[in-house]
Write an enzyme that holds these catalytic residues in place. Structure first.
Site, PDB file in Angstrom:
ATOM      1  N   HIS A 235      15.989 -40.812  32.882  1.00  0.00           N
ATOM      2  CA  HIS A 235      14.927 -40.711  31.857  1.00  0.00           C
ATOM      3  C   HIS A 235      15.563 -40.069  30.632  1.00  0.00           C
ATOM      4  CE1 HIS A 235      11.054 -40.502  30.099  1.00  0.00           C
ATOM      5  NE2 HIS A 235      10.437 -39.632  30.892  1.00  0.00           N
ATOM      6  N   LYS A 268      25.887 -47.423  36.713  1.00  0.00           N
ATOM      7  CA  LYS A 268      24.857 -47.681  35.697  1.00  0.00           C
ATOM      8  C   LYS A 268      25.370 -47.139  34.371  1.00  0.00           C
ATOM      9  CE  LYS A 268      20.711 -48.940  37.709  1.00  0.00           C
ATOM     10  NZ  LYS A 268      19.390 -48.481  38.104  1.00  0.00           N
ATOM     11  N   MET A 270      24.896 -45.646  31.051  1.00  0.00           N
ATOM     12  CA  MET A 270      23.774 -44.903  30.484  1.00  0.00           C
ATOM     13  C   MET A 270      23.452 -45.386  29.069  1.00  0.00           C
ATOM     14  SD  MET A 270      22.523 -42.913  32.662  1.00  0.00           S
ATOM     15  CE  MET A 270      22.961 -43.321  34.314  1.00  0.00           C
ATOM     16  N   GLY A 271      22.132 -45.427  28.786  1.00  0.00           N
ATOM     17  CA  GLY A 271      21.716 -45.890  27.459  1.00  0.00           C
ATOM     18  C   GLY A 271      21.460 -47.388  27.413  1.00  0.00           C
ATOM     19  N   PHE A 272      21.549 -48.064  28.563  1.00  0.00           N
ATOM     20  CA  PHE A 272      21.272 -49.506  28.610  1.00  0.00           C
ATOM     21  C   PHE A 272      20.219 -49.797  29.668  1.00  0.00           C
ATOM     22  CE2 PHE A 272      25.315 -49.220  26.596  1.00  0.00           C
ATOM     23  CZ  PHE A 272      25.273 -50.219  25.631  1.00  0.00           C
ATOM     24  N   HIS A 274      16.025 -51.075  30.588  1.00  0.00           N
ATOM     25  CA  HIS A 274      14.730 -50.402  30.464  1.00  0.00           C
ATOM     26  C   HIS A 274      13.756 -51.012  31.451  1.00  0.00           C
ATOM     27  CE1 HIS A 274      11.090 -48.685  28.702  1.00  0.00           C
ATOM     28  NE2 HIS A 274      11.898 -47.802  28.175  1.00  0.00           N
ATOM     29  N   ARG A 283      12.454 -49.428  19.793  1.00  0.00           N
ATOM     30  CA  ARG A 283      12.800 -48.263  18.968  1.00  0.00           C
ATOM     31  C   ARG A 283      14.222 -48.326  18.446  1.00  0.00           C
ATOM     32  NH1 ARG A 283      11.102 -44.521  23.866  1.00  0.00           N
ATOM     33  NH2 ARG A 283      12.232 -46.220  24.866  1.00  0.00           N
ATOM     34  N   ASP A 324      17.926 -44.137  24.004  1.00  0.00           N
ATOM     35  CA  ASP A 324      18.884 -43.041  24.152  1.00  0.00           C
ATOM     36  C   ASP A 324      20.286 -43.394  23.677  1.00  0.00           C
ATOM     37  OD1 ASP A 324      17.192 -41.057  25.233  1.00  0.00           O
ATOM     38  OD2 ASP A 324      17.078 -42.237  27.055  1.00  0.00           O
ATOM     39  N   ARG A 349       8.594 -35.257  22.512  1.00  0.00           N
ATOM     40  CA  ARG A 349       7.703 -35.900  23.491  1.00  0.00           C
ATOM     41  C   ARG A 349       6.545 -35.001  23.898  1.00  0.00           C
ATOM     42  NH1 ARG A 349       8.465 -40.447  26.647  1.00  0.00           N
ATOM     43  NH2 ARG A 349       9.376 -41.289  24.730  1.00  0.00           N
ATOM     44  N   ARG A 368      -3.771 -40.472  43.220  1.00  0.00           N
ATOM     45  CA  ARG A 368      -3.391 -40.262  44.605  1.00  0.00           C
ATOM     46  C   ARG A 368      -3.203 -41.633  45.254  1.00  0.00           C
ATOM     47  NH1 ARG A 368      -2.248 -40.625  49.812  1.00  0.00           N
ATOM     48  NH2 ARG A 368      -2.676 -38.758  51.038  1.00  0.00           N
TER      49      ARG A 368
END
Ligand code: COA
Length: 383
Positions: A235, A268, A270-272, A274, A283, A324, A349, A368
């Site tokens: 995240h 993975k 990072m930054g790629f 979604h 964005r 990101d 955020r 729940r």
């Protein structure tokens, strides 16, 4: 009679109910706060395209919009900014507590702890009225930057710099963090990143805040839970991981070999990618314009690797960069410490989190879900 209402919606035959791991594709509730449209790569806050807001509005104006549904009148804006500027100082016990935390701990741990302390210091914490929650939202907006800057400076062995109420939130943050306010262009670029980070539907941290709120717990507990969720590298933590990757790669010429190894090892990048956007994060175009800040000097190598990795990922994996990716680079070029990147995301955020807390409270149903049991069938405990 059973009092466990949490099970009242249990279907007669759980086997007939599909399992949605990660709640992928599940619409859990309605929201009036923002809309993500992956088909058109658009993001709107209360009806307005986020990129238009980023082009012409301040972060404080956007916060008012996200909280109330409308852009502020001049009077409303001055009321909000006045209240925010008055609340930036931390209590002495909170300052002392931040200083006493180990400087090996993650800055998100500091932020999460600070929010709990602000809650503990609020004698009306249990009053859930919309007015009090709105007030608390502004107080957290005001205090989080002070916590982030204080924490950064104590790790560097530097004295804290008190908030300056004559400055905007972004200007004041630069001053508390670095001791000076940079050129307007840099401050504005930072503000644009805050606007683009401010809200994004039912993402994991916002959903965590809504889950906690749905139990009728207090706003601070919900924000603390959201901070815990944002800390994770899948995240918010991705923006700092992006810079680690770029540093590891070095010059742009190393990208192809690095990516060969990463993909072979199923790493993975990072930054790629979604969960919602599959053909580009809405964005990114706005944030990618911040590249121009990076055109000069020192970070040239990382900028080169950044551009080369973006192209190579698209070509090899068809994965687009997410929010990101550009913010990681931009914060690095602005000189922020890597460890502060995710706390800065949280500073923005918190607007979305607190808007969702208000929305959840206004029309609450405890969140729940069910699970499908796959453990051993019922058996007797051995004698
Ligand atoms: N690098 C390499 N491969 C990736 C990838 C990435 N960043 N993101 C997704 N993939 C691959 C997965 O390995 C998977 O491949 P497979 O089907 O061969 O197993 C496929 O794409 C689907 O990925 P998955 O993780 O199931 O998608 P998701 O919707 O559950 O996850 C993210 C979305 C954001 C969690 C995921 O893309 C990711 O981990 N990205 C990196 C972290 C990041 O940047 N987070 C910030 C989000 S704003």
């Amino acid at each position: 009679m059973s009092t466990d209402t949490s099970q009242s919606h249990q279907p007669a035959d759980e086997a007939d109910t599909a399992v949605h791991r990660g709640l992928d594709g599940v619409i859990e509730d309605t929201t009036e706060i923002s809309q993500i449209n992956p088909a058109t790569n658009s993001l709107i806050y209360r009806g307005y395209p986020a990129e238009q807001l980023a082009a012409s509005r301040t972060f404080e104006e956007v916060a008012h919009l996200i909280w109330t549904g409308e852009l502020p009148t001049p009077e409303q804006l001055s009321e909000l900014t006045g209240h925010e500027r008055e609340n930036r100082e931390l209590s002495r016990p909170l300052r002392d507590l931040v200083r006493a935390l180990p400087d090996t701990c993650h800055p998100m741990d500091v932020l999460r702890t600070a929010v709990s302390v602000v809650g503990a210091e609020d004698p009306t914490e249990e009053d859930p009225s919309p007015e009090r929650n709105r007030d608390r939202s502004i107080v957290l907006l005001a205090k989080l930057p002070t916590v982030v800057a204080l924490d950064h400076r104590r790790r560097q062995g530097l004295d804290a710099i008190s908030p300056d109420p004559s400055l905007s939130l972004a200007q004041n943050f630069f001053r508390m963090y670095f001791g000076q306010v940079p050129a307007d262009e840099v401050v504005r670029a930072f503000e644009v990143s805050l606007i683009m980070y401010a809200e994004h539907g039912f993402n994991a941290s916002t959903f965590a805040a809504r889950v906690v709120t749905s139990t009728l717990s207090d706003l601070y507990s919900a924000v603390a839970a959201a901070i815990g969720a944002l800390k994770g590298p899948l995240h918010g933590g991705a923006n700092e991981a992006v810079v680690r990757t770029l540093r590891e790669i070095g010059p742009a010429g190393n990208v192809a070999g690095w990516l060969d190894r990463a993909l072979a090892d199923k790493v993975k990048v990072m930054g790629f990618g979604h969960r919602v956007y599959k053909s580009g994060d809405s964005r990114v175009p706005t944030l990618a314009q911040l590249d121009r800040l990076t055109a000069d000097g020192t970070a040239a190598e990382r900028v080169g690797a950044y551009r080369a990795l973006k192209s190579a990922m698209l070509e090899r994996t068809h994965l687009h960069p997410n929010v990101d990716y550009p913010t990681g680079l931009v914060y690095d070029v602005m000189g922020f410490d890597l460890a502060s990147f995710t706390p800065i995301f949280a500073m923005a955020r918190v607007v979305g989190w607190t808007a969702h807390i208000a929305e959840q409270r206004a029309a609450n149903a405890i969140i729940r879900p069910l699970s499908r049991y796959t453990g051993p069938t019922q058996r007797s405990v051995p004698a």
